[in-house]
Design a protein around this motif. Sequence first.
Motif, PDB file in Angstrom:
ATOM      1  N   ARG A   9       0.888  -1.279   0.084  1.00 63.03           N
ATOM      2  CA  ARG A   9       0.080  -0.118  -0.202  1.00 63.03           C
ATOM      3  C   ARG A   9       0.714   1.332  -0.070  1.00 63.03           C
ATOM      4  O   ARG A   9       0.564   2.180  -0.608  1.00 63.03           O
ATOM      5  CB  ARG A   9      -0.878  -0.216   1.326  1.00 63.03           C
ATOM      6  CG  ARG A   9      -2.036  -0.919   1.110  1.00 63.03           C
ATOM      7  CD  ARG A   9      -3.153  -0.757   1.964  1.00 63.03           C
ATOM      8  NE  ARG A   9      -3.577  -1.930   2.601  1.00 63.03           N
ATOM      9  CZ  ARG A   9      -3.488  -2.142   3.816  1.00 63.03           C
ATOM     10  NH1 ARG A   9      -2.926  -1.657   4.817  1.00 63.03           N
ATOM     11  NH2 ARG A   9      -4.157  -3.583   4.161  1.00 63.03           N
ATOM     12  N   ASP A  10       1.978   1.132   0.477  1.00 67.49           N
ATOM     13  CA  ASP A  10       2.713   2.491   0.642  1.00 67.49           C
ATOM     14  C   ASP A  10       4.329   2.231   0.052  1.00 67.49           C
ATOM     15  O   ASP A  10       5.224   2.348   0.932  1.00 67.49           O
ATOM     16  CB  ASP A  10       2.955   3.077   2.087  1.00 67.49           C
ATOM     17  CG  ASP A  10       3.144   2.050   3.260  1.00 67.49           C
ATOM     18  OD1 ASP A  10       3.499   2.430   4.239  1.00 67.49           O
ATOM     19  OD2 ASP A  10       3.421   0.852   2.897  1.00 67.49           O
ATOM     20  N   ARG A  11       4.315   1.828  -0.918  1.00 70.83           N
ATOM     21  CA  ARG A  11       5.638   1.533  -1.441  1.00 70.83           C
ATOM     22  C   ARG A  11       6.197   2.738  -2.037  1.00 70.83           C
ATOM     23  O   ARG A  11       7.396   2.403  -2.430  1.00 70.83           O
ATOM     24  CB  ARG A  11       5.554   0.408  -2.490  1.00 70.83           C
ATOM     25  CG  ARG A  11       5.451  -0.987  -1.934  1.00 70.83           C
ATOM     26  CD  ARG A  11       5.157  -1.986  -2.766  1.00 70.83           C
ATOM     27  NE  ARG A  11       4.914  -3.415  -2.311  1.00 70.83           N
ATOM     28  CZ  ARG A  11       5.730  -4.217  -2.255  1.00 70.83           C
ATOM     29  NH1 ARG A  11       6.870  -4.041  -2.776  1.00 70.83           N
ATOM     30  NH2 ARG A  11       5.613  -5.411  -1.492  1.00 70.83           N
ATOM     31  N   THR A  12       5.726   3.913  -2.472  1.00 71.15           N
ATOM     32  CA  THR A  12       6.497   4.964  -2.792  1.00 71.15           C
ATOM     33  C   THR A  12       7.011   5.849  -2.008  1.00 71.15           C
ATOM     34  O   THR A  12       6.921   5.864  -0.748  1.00 71.15           O
ATOM     35  CB  THR A  12       5.339   5.805  -3.819  1.00 71.15           C
ATOM     36  OG1 THR A  12       4.282   6.067  -3.240  1.00 71.15           O
ATOM     37  CG2 THR A  12       4.960   4.638  -4.912  1.00 71.15           C
ATOM     38  N   ASP A  13       7.946   6.846  -2.614  1.00 68.12           N
ATOM     39  CA  ASP A  13       8.657   7.833  -1.673  1.00 68.12           C
ATOM     40  C   ASP A  13       7.817   8.964  -1.684  1.00 68.12           C
ATOM     41  O   ASP A  13       6.674   8.932  -2.109  1.00 68.12           O
ATOM     42  CB  ASP A  13      10.023   8.121  -2.255  1.00 68.12           C
ATOM     43  CG  ASP A  13      10.103   8.655  -3.725  1.00 68.12           C
ATOM     44  OD1 ASP A  13       8.984   9.016  -4.228  1.00 68.12           O
ATOM     45  OD2 ASP A  13      11.245   8.785  -4.234  1.00 68.12           O
TER      46      ASP A  13
END
Length: 341
Positions: A9-13
């Motif tokens: 769900r929160d893999r991005t920077d």
Amino acid sequence: MSNPLELGRDRTDTLGRPLRDLRVSVTDRCNFRCVYCMPKEVFGRDYQFLDRRELLSFEEIERLARIFAARGVEKVRLTGGEPLVRRDLERLIEKLASIEGLDLTLTTNGSLLARQAQALRDAGLRRVTVSLDSLDDAVFSAMNDVDFPVAQVLEGIEAAAAAGLPVKVNMVVRRGLNEDSVLPMARYFRERGHVLRFIEYMDVGHSNGWRLDDVVPAAEIVAAISEEMPLEPLLPNYPGEVANRFRYADESGEVGVIASVTQPFCGGCTRARLSAEGRLYTCLFAVRGHDLRAPLRGGASDEELHETIARIWRARTDRYSEIRSENTLDLPKVEMSYIGG
Ligand SMILES: C[S@@+](CC[C@H](N)C(=O)[O-])C[C@H]1O[C@@H](n2cnc3c(N)ncnc32)[C@H](O)[C@@H]1O
Ligand code: SF4
């Protein structure tokens, strides 16, 4: 602690970029002293390289690579320093090749490739990138600064191709040093069917005395080649590809340019770098790395390491090349041979 299965769900920077590529430096040592990377004045006899015990072991690298792969990394590139000076490298390749779905490649100066190519291929290496800055011995020697002959690098390239490894060739172009080598290199590798990529000279580290005037812009390189061998732009192979691709209009092959100075690509950068001693850098121009070796050797579980990496990536804000200016030149930066080019 979060469940690794839920991390999707929160893999991005902070700029919405996922982590897809990992460059692993397996050593900070090199048998060349390229003037744009490890100039002799700095990396001479008194230079303090890492002690063997400080390097991550192959087992430690494999463990981290599995965790990175579980977090979405699809491609691992081994680099350095010169990766082929690390003893028994094929043992590491074998370990990494067993990680499912991982594209495994390596960047080398080619000096030791002729004798290692088959073993690397047999161990599971998929592709190789060889750096070569000229076909002219005088120019190449002036760049590698150890009088290394062009013929032996070419031998390495042919040995890799014969072993079944697709080869790409990287050429750093520096004004006043090897711009006259651009066309001969393009002709030579077009004939042999290897993709050649021209890299703009970058301000990595502080030891190379970089000046903007020394950069030959990629557009100038493309125009020079196109005049003799017309080129047409190609679409990227995948989102975030760093090289701008071109094909020869007569379909006789492909070249690329990596224009990190004149056309920065920070917006699509999905790359992290692991130094030989286990520090994680989220940008080639980063000031500071995050120590993964301490938790690794301190008994951290896979989940804990996973969460540490996730936290570092989520907080990432780097876009150095987009904000490069006179003022950024003096910022503290690590050397490319240490962080892994
Ligand atoms: C640091 S080297 C490490 C791997 C190996 N020793 C080699 O030379 O291929 C990785 C790549 O970085 C490139 N490189 C090093 N210093 C550079 C600079 N200042 N600007 C642009 N590219 C650079 C090299 O030419 C090489 O293709
Ligand atoms: S570019 Fe590669 S071969 Fe040249 S000094 Fe740096 S690490 Fe060594």
